[in-house]
Design a protein around this motif. Structure first.
Motif, PDB file in Angstrom:
ATOM      1  N   ASP A 293       1.129  79.085  42.473  1.00  0.00           N
ATOM      2  CA  ASP A 293       2.176  78.289  42.456  1.00  0.00           C
ATOM      3  C   ASP A 293       2.602  78.426  44.130  1.00  0.00           C
ATOM      4  O   ASP A 293       2.129  79.110  44.891  1.00  0.00           O
ATOM      5  N   PHE A 294       3.754  77.511  44.135  1.00  0.00           N
ATOM      6  CA  PHE A 294       4.423  77.216  45.597  1.00  0.00           C
ATOM      7  C   PHE A 294       4.709  78.645  46.118  1.00  0.00           C
ATOM      8  O   PHE A 294       4.330  78.965  47.150  1.00  0.00           O
ATOM      9  N   CYS A 295       5.418  79.612  45.492  1.00  0.00           N
ATOM     10  CA  CYS A 295       5.804  80.848  46.000  1.00  0.00           C
ATOM     11  C   CYS A 295       4.605  81.614  46.405  1.00  0.00           C
ATOM     12  O   CYS A 295       4.667  82.439  47.561  1.00  0.00           O
ATOM     13  N   GLU A 296       3.396  81.618  45.353  1.00  0.00           N
ATOM     14  CA  GLU A 296       2.396  82.592  45.663  1.00  0.00           C
ATOM     15  C   GLU A 296       1.561  82.096  46.988  1.00  0.00           C
ATOM     16  O   GLU A 296       1.255  83.099  47.596  1.00  0.00           O
ATOM     17  N   VAL A 297       1.335  80.877  47.169  1.00  0.00           N
ATOM     18  CA  VAL A 297       0.732  80.323  48.376  1.00  0.00           C
ATOM     19  C   VAL A 297       1.567  80.643  49.742  1.00  0.00           C
ATOM     20  O   VAL A 297       1.194  81.095  50.615  1.00  0.00           O
ATOM     21  N   TYR A 298       2.765  80.509  49.522  1.00  0.00           N
ATOM     22  CA  TYR A 298       3.716  80.591  50.722  1.00  0.00           C
ATOM     23  C   TYR A 298       3.704  82.183  51.021  1.00  0.00           C
ATOM     24  O   TYR A 298       3.359  82.481  52.073  1.00  0.00           O
ATOM     25  N   GLN A 299       3.580  83.173  49.941  1.00  0.00           N
ATOM     26  CA  GLN A 299       3.672  84.722  50.141  1.00  0.00           C
ATOM     27  C   GLN A 299       2.116  84.898  50.771  1.00  0.00           C
ATOM     28  O   GLN A 299       2.121  85.933  51.698  1.00  0.00           O
ATOM     29  N   TYR A 300       0.889  84.302  50.492  1.00  0.00           N
ATOM     30  CA  TYR A 300      -0.029  84.420  50.969  1.00  0.00           C
ATOM     31  C   TYR A 300      -0.356  84.247  52.400  1.00  0.00           C
ATOM     32  O   TYR A 300      -0.786  85.264  53.126  1.00  0.00           O
ATOM     33  N   PHE A 301       0.536  83.397  52.962  1.00  0.00           N
ATOM     34  CA  PHE A 301       0.309  83.184  54.467  1.00  0.00           C
ATOM     35  C   PHE A 301       1.539  84.096  55.241  1.00  0.00           C
ATOM     36  O   PHE A 301       1.096  84.686  56.090  1.00  0.00           O
ATOM     37  N   LEU A 302       2.498  84.396  54.363  1.00  0.00           N
ATOM     38  CA  LEU A 302       3.491  85.303  54.887  1.00  0.00           C
ATOM     39  C   LEU A 302       2.803  86.693  55.318  1.00  0.00           C
ATOM     40  O   LEU A 302       2.818  87.304  56.253  1.00  0.00           O
ATOM     41  N   GLU A 303       2.216  87.029  54.243  1.00  0.00           N
ATOM     42  CA  GLU A 303       1.059  88.510  54.422  1.00  0.00           C
ATOM     43  C   GLU A 303       0.129  88.512  55.455  1.00  0.00           C
ATOM     44  O   GLU A 303      -0.382  89.661  55.724  1.00  0.00           O
ATOM     45  N   ARG A 304      -0.097  87.285  55.964  1.00  0.00           N
ATOM     46  CA  ARG A 304      -1.305  87.157  56.921  1.00  0.00           C
ATOM     47  C   ARG A 304      -0.549  87.030  58.254  1.00  0.00           C
ATOM     48  O   ARG A 304      -1.466  86.470  59.277  1.00  0.00           O
ATOM     49  N   GLY A 305       0.748  87.192  58.473  1.00  0.00           N
ATOM     50  CA  GLY A 305       1.317  87.286  59.656  1.00  0.00           C
ATOM     51  C   GLY A 305       1.837  85.995  60.277  1.00  0.00           C
ATOM     52  O   GLY A 305       2.356  85.716  61.266  1.00  0.00           O
ATOM     53  N   ILE A 306       1.914  84.872  59.201  1.00  0.00           N
ATOM     54  CA  ILE A 306       2.115  83.447  59.602  1.00  0.00           C
ATOM     55  C   ILE A 306       3.556  83.526  59.533  1.00  0.00           C
ATOM     56  O   ILE A 306       4.156  84.207  58.513  1.00  0.00           O
ATOM     57  N   SER A 307       4.463  82.883  60.316  1.00  0.00           N
ATOM     58  CA  SER A 307       5.836  82.765  60.338  1.00  0.00           C
ATOM     59  C   SER A 307       6.519  82.165  58.954  1.00  0.00           C
ATOM     60  O   SER A 307       5.534  81.435  58.364  1.00  0.00           O
ATOM     61  N   GLU A 308       7.934  82.279  58.753  1.00  0.00           N
ATOM     62  CA  GLU A 308       8.453  81.833  57.463  1.00  0.00           C
ATOM     63  C   GLU A 308       8.270  80.257  57.350  1.00  0.00           C
ATOM     64  O   GLU A 308       7.810  79.400  56.708  1.00  0.00           O
TER      65      GLU A 308
END
Length: 445
Positions: A293-308
């Motif tokens: 879902d949207f939150c999971e994809v967003y968190q995926y990139f956060l955890e890889r060092g991408i900015s909010e």
């Protein structure tokens, strides 16, 4: 039927399509309000944005979907009847008309599980394989993400100051457009109605009033939006008979976006962080297609060092128009990597096959790779005219031939063994800081 009568019919049918598709605006019909990002980030990325089918119904089309669908169907029948079922140009026109019918189905299905189905019909899926290869787009995207995240990137990470405001950007880009195109052929203007920093449509580049740019950002916009997207539009408008080559149905998206990214590369306008963002889009599409879902994809990139901000942007691009629970999403963003790889492979293959003269046809108008051999034949016959606006390296192919020739030759090298050899030398190097260091006057060198 005489040749002249045939050409007149081709032009009349083609121009009907140009007029019928004019009110269709896919991105406008699925765009999100800018304020949603602040609300989402305030909730720490844990709450899905309040977007559903009802939200999209608020957007009022500038056309009647039912009437337009029927009108496209009538045009499709007229193409068969007037040009003949076996006419090659008629077949391209026929497929393009069908694409716009699927676009209408896509827009009707916004916010529903069917949206993703129509999106895959138009743009493909991240699980698709590269043309002529076994690798999937997801595999290619992950490989590129790895390359553009290597430690070496930090050693090249020069901070490009985004100090150019929207009005300055308009003035600079307008001057550059006047130099590349005929003066006055392209407009650059400020807009309050776009979500992205800038966007091109027809013969106009729109710049977001709230955006700021670096000099490198403007170089990217110049070649990506100007030379490629607007350039192929204007070249398509020059066509005397096949006038539909001036408009872009989804079937041409991969070649357009891929060529735009290739031009960024050939002009040294791109940089690793931008290339990483483009590669991330393929991964985001695949995650969402697989049900994240949207939150999971967003968190995926956060955890890889991408900015909010960047994590939100890449996620938002994929989920616009679809369902935020995942599975039914907008797959257009695979087009950048897919088109880049396929354009490069096409150019290399044209060189290897001894037909480099077909390469400039990539700028003929809004085309696909499968169209080009036929369009080149019609170019030789005078039915289609060559591109007026063509980047210098595609006008004189000598340098491009050498560049891709060396690239093809080096593909025979066993890179793993070569890297193993040089790693023995590199291990002796002392630890180093990034090569760009600040001077006392605040500039970078």
């Amino acid at each position: 039927m005489s040749q002249q009568a045939y050409l007149e019919r081709l032009k009349a049918l083609s121009t009907r399509l140009v007029l019928l598709q004019k009110p269709i605006r896919i991105l406008d019909a699925i765009k999100w309000p800018a304020e949603l990002e602040a609300d989402f980030r305030a909730a720490k990325g844990k709450k899905l944005p309040a977007l559903d089918k009802d939200f999209y119904q608020q957007y009022k089309f500038n056309f009647d979907p039912d009437q337009l669908y029927l009108a496209l169907g009538e045009l499709k029948q007229d193409v068969k009847r007037q040009l003949g079922r076996g006419d090659a140009l008629g077949q391209i026109l026929h497929v393009t008309i069908e694409q716009y019918q699927i676009v209408i189905e896509l827009l009707r299905a916004r916010g529903t599980p069917q949206f993703g189905h129509f999106s895959r019909l138009l743009y493909g899926s991240a699980s698709d394989r590269i043309r002529g290869d076994r690798k999937t787009l997801r595999q290619m995207g992950e490989r590129l993400c790895h390359i553009f995240s290597l430690p070496a990137v930090e050693h090249l990470n020069r901070p490009y100051n985004q100090h150019i405001d929207a009005q300055q950007a308009v003035d600079i880009l307008q001057q550059r457009m006047n130099q590349y195109f005929a003066p006055g052929a392209v407009r650059v203007e400020i807009s309050d109605n776009i979500v992205s920093d800038a966007a091109a449509g027809g013969d106009c580049i729109k710049v977001n009033r709230r955006a700021f740019f670096s000099e490198l950002d403007l170089q990217v916009l110049e070649v990506h939006e100007g030379w490629v997207h607007i350039g192929t539009t204007l070249n398509g408008r020059q066509q005397p008979w096949a006038t539909w080559l001036s408009v872009g149905s989804p079937r041409i998206t991969a070649i357009q976006e891929g060529m735009a990214v290739l031009m960024e590369t050939l002009t040294f306008s791109s940089f690793p962080q931008r290339a990483r963002r483009i590669s991330d889009r393929v991964v985001a599409v695949d995650l969402a297609e697989q049900g994240a879902d949207f939150c999971e994809v967003y968190q995926y990139f956060l955890e890889r060092g991408i900015s909010e901000h960047d994590s939100y942007r890449v996620t938002q691009r994929v989920f616009r128009g679809g369902t935020l629970a995942g599975g039914s999403v907008f797959t257009k963003d695979i087009s950048y990597v897919k088109g880049f790889v396929e354009n490069v492979n096409f150019i290399r293959s044209a060189i290897q096959s001894g037909v480099p003269e077909i390469i400039p046809m990539l700028f003929l108008g809004k085309v696909t790779l499968d169209d080009l051999p036929l369009l080149y034949e019609r170019y030789l016959e005078g039915v289609v005219i060559g591109p007026k606006y063509l980047p210098a390296m595609f006008r004189d192919l000598n340098g491009l031939y050498v560049w891709f020739g060396f690239s093809s030759g080096m593909s025979l090298t066993n890179l793993a063994r070569v890297q193993q050899h040089f790693n023995k030398l590199f291990k002796k190097l002392p630890a180093t800081e990034p090569i760009y260091e600040a001077r006392t006057d605040g500039e970078w060198e």
